[in-house]
Design a protein around this motif. Structure first.
Motif, PDB file in Angstrom:
ATOM      1  N   GLY A 180      25.167  63.591  41.148  1.00 13.66           N
ATOM      2  CA  GLY A 180      25.359  64.943  40.637  1.00 13.66           C
ATOM      3  C   GLY A 180      25.687  64.993  39.161  1.00 13.66           C
ATOM      4  N   ARG A 181      25.335  63.931  38.424  1.00  9.88           N
ATOM      5  CA  ARG A 181      25.607  63.880  36.988  1.00  9.88           C
ATOM      6  C   ARG A 181      24.324  63.525  36.234  1.00  9.88           C
ATOM      7  NH1 ARG A 181      30.486  59.786  36.331  1.00  9.88           N
ATOM      8  NH2 ARG A 181      29.050  58.614  37.672  1.00  9.88           N
ATOM      9  N   PRO A 182      23.968  64.264  35.187  1.00  8.84           N
ATOM     10  CA  PRO A 182      22.739  63.956  34.432  1.00  8.84           C
ATOM     11  C   PRO A 182      22.972  62.795  33.474  1.00  8.84           C
ATOM     12  CG  PRO A 182      23.831  65.813  33.422  1.00  8.84           C
ATOM     13  CD  PRO A 182      24.662  65.449  34.633  1.00  8.84           C
ATOM     14  N   CYS A 183      21.858  62.254  32.983  1.00  2.00           N
ATOM     15  CA  CYS A 183      21.930  61.160  32.011  1.00  2.00           C
ATOM     16  C   CYS A 183      22.039  61.727  30.594  1.00  2.00           C
ATOM     17  CB  CYS A 183      20.714  60.254  32.134  1.00  2.00           C
ATOM     18  SG  CYS A 183      19.148  61.055  31.677  1.00  2.00           S
ATOM     19  N   LEU A 184      22.065  60.820  29.628  1.00  2.00           N
ATOM     20  CA  LEU A 184      22.239  61.219  28.233  1.00  2.00           C
ATOM     21  C   LEU A 184      21.089  62.092  27.743  1.00  2.00           C
ATOM     22  CD1 LEU A 184      23.770  60.965  25.535  1.00  2.00           C
ATOM     23  CD2 LEU A 184      22.462  58.864  25.088  1.00  2.00           C
ATOM     24  N   TYR A 185      19.866  61.841  28.258  1.00  2.00           N
ATOM     25  CA  TYR A 185      18.716  62.615  27.798  1.00  2.00           C
ATOM     26  C   TYR A 185      18.919  64.112  28.042  1.00  2.00           C
ATOM     27  CZ  TYR A 185      15.601  58.756  26.609  1.00  2.00           C
ATOM     28  OH  TYR A 185      15.025  57.677  25.998  1.00  2.00           O
ATOM     29  N   TYR A 186      19.594  64.474  29.125  1.00  2.00           N
ATOM     30  CA  TYR A 186      19.841  65.895  29.391  1.00  2.00           C
ATOM     31  C   TYR A 186      20.775  66.475  28.338  1.00  2.00           C
ATOM     32  CZ  TYR A 186      21.717  70.078  31.615  1.00  2.00           C
ATOM     33  OH  TYR A 186      22.121  71.373  31.863  1.00  2.00           O
ATOM     34  N   HIS A 187      21.784  65.722  27.950  1.00  2.00           N
ATOM     35  CA  HIS A 187      22.774  66.215  27.004  1.00  2.00           C
ATOM     36  C   HIS A 187      22.209  66.378  25.597  1.00  2.00           C
ATOM     37  CE1 HIS A 187      26.015  66.069  29.911  1.00  2.00           C
ATOM     38  NE2 HIS A 187      25.687  64.807  30.223  1.00  2.00           N
ATOM     39  N   ILE A 188      21.206  65.588  25.255  1.00  2.00           N
ATOM     40  CA  ILE A 188      20.617  65.717  23.911  1.00  2.00           C
ATOM     41  C   ILE A 188      19.349  66.570  23.924  1.00  2.00           C
ATOM     42  CG2 ILE A 188      21.590  63.506  23.168  1.00  2.00           C
ATOM     43  CD1 ILE A 188      18.823  62.253  23.513  1.00  2.00           C
ATOM     44  N   GLY A 189      19.084  67.229  25.043  1.00  2.00           N
ATOM     45  CA  GLY A 189      17.942  68.139  25.113  1.00  2.00           C
ATOM     46  C   GLY A 189      16.607  67.469  25.296  1.00  2.00           C
ATOM     47  N   ARG A 190      16.575  66.205  25.773  1.00  2.00           N
ATOM     48  CA  ARG A 190      15.313  65.497  25.965  1.00  2.00           C
ATOM     49  C   ARG A 190      14.862  65.510  27.415  1.00  2.00           C
ATOM     50  NH1 ARG A 190      13.886  62.049  22.003  1.00  2.00           N
ATOM     51  NH2 ARG A 190      11.914  62.096  23.141  1.00  2.00           N
ATOM     52  N   CYS A 191      15.577  66.206  28.284  1.00  2.00           N
ATOM     53  CA  CYS A 191      15.206  66.358  29.685  1.00  2.00           C
ATOM     54  C   CYS A 191      15.808  67.661  30.201  1.00  2.00           C
ATOM     55  CB  CYS A 191      15.715  65.165  30.508  1.00  2.00           C
ATOM     56  SG  CYS A 191      15.347  65.294  32.284  1.00  2.00           S
ATOM     57  N   VAL A 192      15.098  68.343  31.080  1.00  2.00           N
ATOM     58  CA  VAL A 192      15.572  69.642  31.591  1.00  2.00           C
ATOM     59  C   VAL A 192      16.490  69.485  32.791  1.00  2.00           C
ATOM     60  CG1 VAL A 192      13.621  70.961  30.707  1.00  2.00           C
ATOM     61  CG2 VAL A 192      13.452  69.847  32.953  1.00  2.00           C
ATOM     62  N   GLY A 193      16.787  68.270  33.221  1.00  2.00           N
ATOM     63  CA  GLY A 193      17.777  68.028  34.256  1.00  2.00           C
ATOM     64  C   GLY A 193      17.379  68.392  35.669  1.00  2.00           C
ATOM     65  N   PRO A 194      16.230  67.930  36.165  1.00  2.00           N
ATOM     66  CA  PRO A 194      15.904  68.215  37.573  1.00  2.00           C
ATOM     67  C   PRO A 194      16.859  67.524  38.539  1.00  2.00           C
ATOM     68  CG  PRO A 194      14.345  66.643  36.646  1.00  2.00           C
ATOM     69  CD  PRO A 194      15.180  67.135  35.509  1.00  2.00           C
ATOM     70  N   CYS A 195      17.534  66.466  38.098  1.00  2.00           N
ATOM     71  CA  CYS A 195      18.435  65.723  38.981  1.00  2.00           C
ATOM     72  C   CYS A 195      19.656  66.535  39.377  1.00  2.00           C
ATOM     73  CB  CYS A 195      18.852  64.410  38.330  1.00  2.00           C
ATOM     74  SG  CYS A 195      19.648  64.611  36.723  1.00  2.00           S
ATOM     75  N   ILE A 196      20.041  67.532  38.557  1.00  2.00           N
ATOM     76  CA  ILE A 196      21.214  68.349  38.872  1.00  2.00           C
ATOM     77  C   ILE A 196      20.824  69.794  39.171  1.00  2.00           C
ATOM     78  CG2 ILE A 196      22.773  66.888  37.512  1.00  2.00           C
ATOM     79  CD1 ILE A 196      22.591  69.048  35.296  1.00  2.00           C
ATOM     80  N   GLY A 197      19.523  70.032  39.361  1.00  2.00           N
ATOM     81  CA  GLY A 197      19.075  71.384  39.681  1.00  2.00           C
ATOM     82  C   GLY A 197      19.156  72.356  38.526  1.00  2.00           C
ATOM     83  N   ALA A 198      19.099  71.844  37.274  1.00  2.00           N
ATOM     84  CA  ALA A 198      19.167  72.717  36.109  1.00  2.00           C
ATOM     85  C   ALA A 198      17.862  73.470  35.877  1.00  2.00           C
ATOM     86  CB  ALA A 198      19.530  71.895  34.866  1.00  2.00           C
ATOM     87  N   VAL A 199      16.815  73.124  36.579  1.00  2.00           N
ATOM     88  CA  VAL A 199      15.523  73.790  36.449  1.00  2.00           C
ATOM     89  C   VAL A 199      14.933  73.952  37.841  1.00  2.00           C
ATOM     90  CG1 VAL A 199      14.300  71.599  36.123  1.00  2.00           C
ATOM     91  CG2 VAL A 199      13.270  73.702  35.270  1.00  2.00           C
ATOM     92  N   SER A 200      14.267  75.067  38.061  1.00  2.00           N
ATOM     93  CA  SER A 200      13.661  75.297  39.365  1.00  2.00           C
ATOM     94  C   SER A 200      12.354  74.516  39.492  1.00  2.00           C
ATOM     95  CB  SER A 200      13.400  76.786  39.578  1.00  2.00           C
ATOM     96  OG  SER A 200      12.368  77.229  38.704  1.00  2.00           O
ATOM     97  N   GLN A 201      11.907  74.356  40.735  1.00  2.00           N
ATOM     98  CA  GLN A 201      10.644  73.659  40.977  1.00  2.00           C
ATOM     99  C   GLN A 201       9.482  74.374  40.309  1.00  2.00           C
ATOM    100  OE1 GLN A 201      10.592  70.772  43.184  1.00  2.00           O
ATOM    101  NE2 GLN A 201       8.598  70.444  42.244  1.00  2.00           N
ATOM    102  N   GLY A 202       9.477  75.689  40.368  1.00  2.00           N
ATOM    103  CA  GLY A 202       8.403  76.466  39.766  1.00  2.00           C
ATOM    104  C   GLY A 202       8.371  76.330  38.255  1.00  2.00           C
ATOM    105  N   GLU A 203       9.543  76.418  37.619  1.00  2.00           N
ATOM    106  CA  GLU A 203       9.616  76.275  36.155  1.00  2.00           C
ATOM    107  C   GLU A 203       9.167  74.872  35.733  1.00  2.00           C
ATOM    108  OE1 GLU A 203      13.297  79.291  35.062  1.00  2.00           O
ATOM    109  OE2 GLU A 203      13.715  77.225  35.670  1.00  2.00           O
TER     110      GLU A 203
END
Length: 626
Positions: free
Chosen positions: A164-187
């Motif tokens: 339930g914790r994202p990696c560094l890429y999410y924090h620096i804006g290089r990933c939208v965070g699908p691992c923590i549900g920060a983005v929907s499947q459709g998006e």
């Protein structure tokens, strides 16, 4: 010998046919629109068949066939059988180069974009290939700044999802965070489609869409969202600036260039999508079949789309016409499941693109030969293999190759090129002006060998000073020619008592056969063998070196003959003019005042000289007025 099958037993349908030898091995696979007419064409008097086809028929013991429903199916069946059996007499893909591609893993719940090489896998979208891995990596890096899909492995994604914790890429804006549900499947799927849209060549439409979203967000006072769209747009535009716009419309093209000799073909394609060059791709194949230029181009293009292509354009542009363009169009259209047109780049922008692709093919052809020639292990194994094939006691460390060149018996010249330790030694190359007054290659070869080997013996008798031009003794002498040239070499070596210390061979270009002393039958080295490639490199280099010298001699002869026709211009004045100006062309473009001022010829001779040279080289350029 293979007996001709009953013509009525051969089906008049599309399909693939296979010739087999006595052991049942497939030695040739072909395809045909009508098996009956194609297979029957092989059973004609042997002397009417091309040499390679005649050799194949001499080995064949049986022929079988498989019928299919269409030309496209016949092509795919032929390709599959060639891949499975690797027949001896079919053209073969020899290029093992793996071009980098960008793959989007559509078989995963949260697809990712990554740089890959190697064979294609199902349910994955491939884009490219790219000629340069760095360029592909930069393109992907900039694209993922705009559309930050995940880049982690499946195991890492599962671990972060579980924690339930994202990696560094999410924090620096290089990933939208699908691992923590920060983005929907459709998006997320929408982002994946945008990435695919961009890599597929529709970058301009994507940029316009993002710009529209940015303006809409700004109008709604959603400035943070507008800023994110702005950053995406900047990243997209940075990638677009690296892609050259080559045509003004949005057409998808594959533009082919070709470079070939008697044994190899390099085919390179410029992949143009939506008017921009998005990648290059190519293949190198061994030519084993007897094919015309048109047939060769068709077969190599077919092999390219079977082996190396990842998508199909709406139009294919070739460097020259093919015999059955309509059939090739039908084949490609069936493979692509939509209309594909085939044309020739004869004028305008298509012609310029073909020239670029041809230059790419020529450079890849040279690079391929250079890679093989400069690799030390390959060179060592090639020399060992050559020694084994020719029956030499040890690998030949120094090989000299000789060739003759002339034009209808005039300006006869010979060349000697040298290979030491598998590498060409350019400083030891030598030219020979031959005194043979008529077209006689045997006499010319004998004169060159006697001069070279006689000089070797003279220098060895005096000292063994290695600085002398001909002091090195070759281990092997290779002659460009067949049995006749070999007999000349045997006679010269015997008369000079060098037969026991210098090996001899000749390479005939027509069938790439190697003739050796004391052997009645020529030796045919295996296609693709390192030993054959080494001999071909020597032969081709000696031919190039002889042709270059011959053309220079011919030019000098032509220039001197022009000067000979001027009254009052004797040998001394001709020599002084050529020494002063460097060439007849420079003399022709000198002014009368310059000629007289040089104090080489009087004014009357200068006038006659320029009048004569103007007829040959054109009017003197007018002086520029300031």
């Amino acid at each position: 010998m293979l007996e001709r099958p009953d013509k009525a037993s051969i089906p008049d349908q599309p399909g693939s046919y296979q010739f087999r030898d006595r052991e049942g091995r497939v030695i040739y696979v072909g395809k045909a629109k009508s098996l009956r007419s194609r297979v029957s064409s092989y059973f004609v008097p042997p002397e009417t068949l091309p040499a390679k086809t005649r050799a194949m028929m001499a080995v064949a013991d049986s022929v079988t066939w498989i019928t299919v429903a269409s030309d496209a199916e016949a092509f795919m069946l032929e390709y599959s059988l060639i891949k499975e059996h690797r027949p001896r007499y079919n053209i073969r893909l020899r290029d093992d180069k793996s071009y980098p591609m960008i793959a989007v893993t559509m078989n995963e719940q949260w697809p990712r974009a990554m740089l890959v090489r190697g064979a294609r896998r199902p349910k994955i979208r491939y884009f490219g290939p790219y000629a340069n891995a760095g360029a592909a990596r930069d393109t992907l890096e900039l694209l993922l700044r705009a559309l930050p899909l995940r880049s982690c492995s499946a195991a890492k994604l599962a671990r972060h999802t579980r924690d339930g914790r994202p990696c560094l890429y999410y924090h620096i804006g290089r990933c939208v965070g699908p691992c923590i549900g920060a983005v929907s499947q459709g998006e997320y799927r929408e982002m994946v489609e945008r990435v695919s849209q961009f890599l597929g060549g529709q970058a301009s439409e994507l940029a316009r869409s993002i710009e529209g979203n940015m303006r809409a967000a700004a109008a709604s006072l959603e400035f943070e969202q507008a800023a994110r769209y702005r950053d995406q747009l900047v990243a997209i535009q940075n990638v677009l600036e690296r892609q050259e716009m080559v045509i003004s419309d949005d057409r998808d093209l594959d533009v082919f260039g070709l470079c070939a000799d008697e044994l190899e073909v390099s085919l390179q394609a410029l992949r143009v999508r939506a008017g921009r060059v998005v990648g290059t791709n190519g293949i190198i194949v061994d030519l084993v079949e007897d094919l015309s230029d048109e047939e060769m181009l068709t077969r190599v293009v077919e092999l390219y789309y079977a082996e190396k292509a990842f998508d199909y354009p709406s139009r294919v542009i070739l460097p020259s016409p093919v015999g059955d363009r309509e059939r090739l169009e039908v084949l490609l259209s069936e493979l692509a499941q939509r209309r594909v047109q085939v044309g020739v780049g004869q004028r305008g922008r298509p012609r310029a693109l073909v020239a670029t692709a041809t230059e790419n093919a020529r450079q890849e052809f040279r690079r391929n030969r250079t890679r093989r020639a400069t690799d030390h292990n390959a060179r060592a194994s090639a020399l060992v293999e050559l020694a084994e094939q020719l029956g030499l006691e040890s690998p030949p460390l120094r090989i000299e190759c000789y060739d003759m060149s002339h034009l209808q018996g005039t300006n006869y010249v010979g060349s000697m090129v040298v290979m030491e330790d598998g590498l060409m030694k350019h400083r030891d190359y030598r030219h020979f002006g031959v005194s043979i007054p008529k077209n006689d290659d045997f006499a010319a070869m004998e004169e060159v060998l006697r001069r070279r080997l006689g000089r070797l013996l003279d220098e060895e008798a005096k000292t063994m000073d290695r600085s002398r031009r001909f002091a090195y003794r070759p281990n092997l002498i290779l002659l460009d020619g067949g049995a006749g040239q070999l007999s000349v070499g045997i006679r010269v070596l015997d008369e000079l008592n060098l037969s026991s210390s210098i090996a001899l061979a000749s390479l005939a270009k027509s069938y790439e056969e190697v003739y050796r002393p004391n052997f009645e039958e020529p030796l045919r080295l295996p296609r693709g063998s390192s030993a054959l490639y080494l001999l071909q490199t020597l032969r081709d280099e000696s031919h190039r070196f002889a042709i270059t010298y011959h053309r220079r001699r011919r030019t000098i002869t032509a220039e001197v003959s022009v000067l000979d026709q001027i009254p009052g211009l004797g040998p001394k004045r001709r020599a002084r003019l050529l020494e002063h100006y460097g060439s007849v062309y420079e003399i022709a473009h000198a002014s009368p005042e310059e000629l007289v001022g040089a104090k080489i010829v009087p004014e009357a001779v200068a006038t006659q000289l320029l009048d004569r040279l103007t007829k040959v080289y054109g009017t003197n350029p007018s002086p520029v007025e300031e």
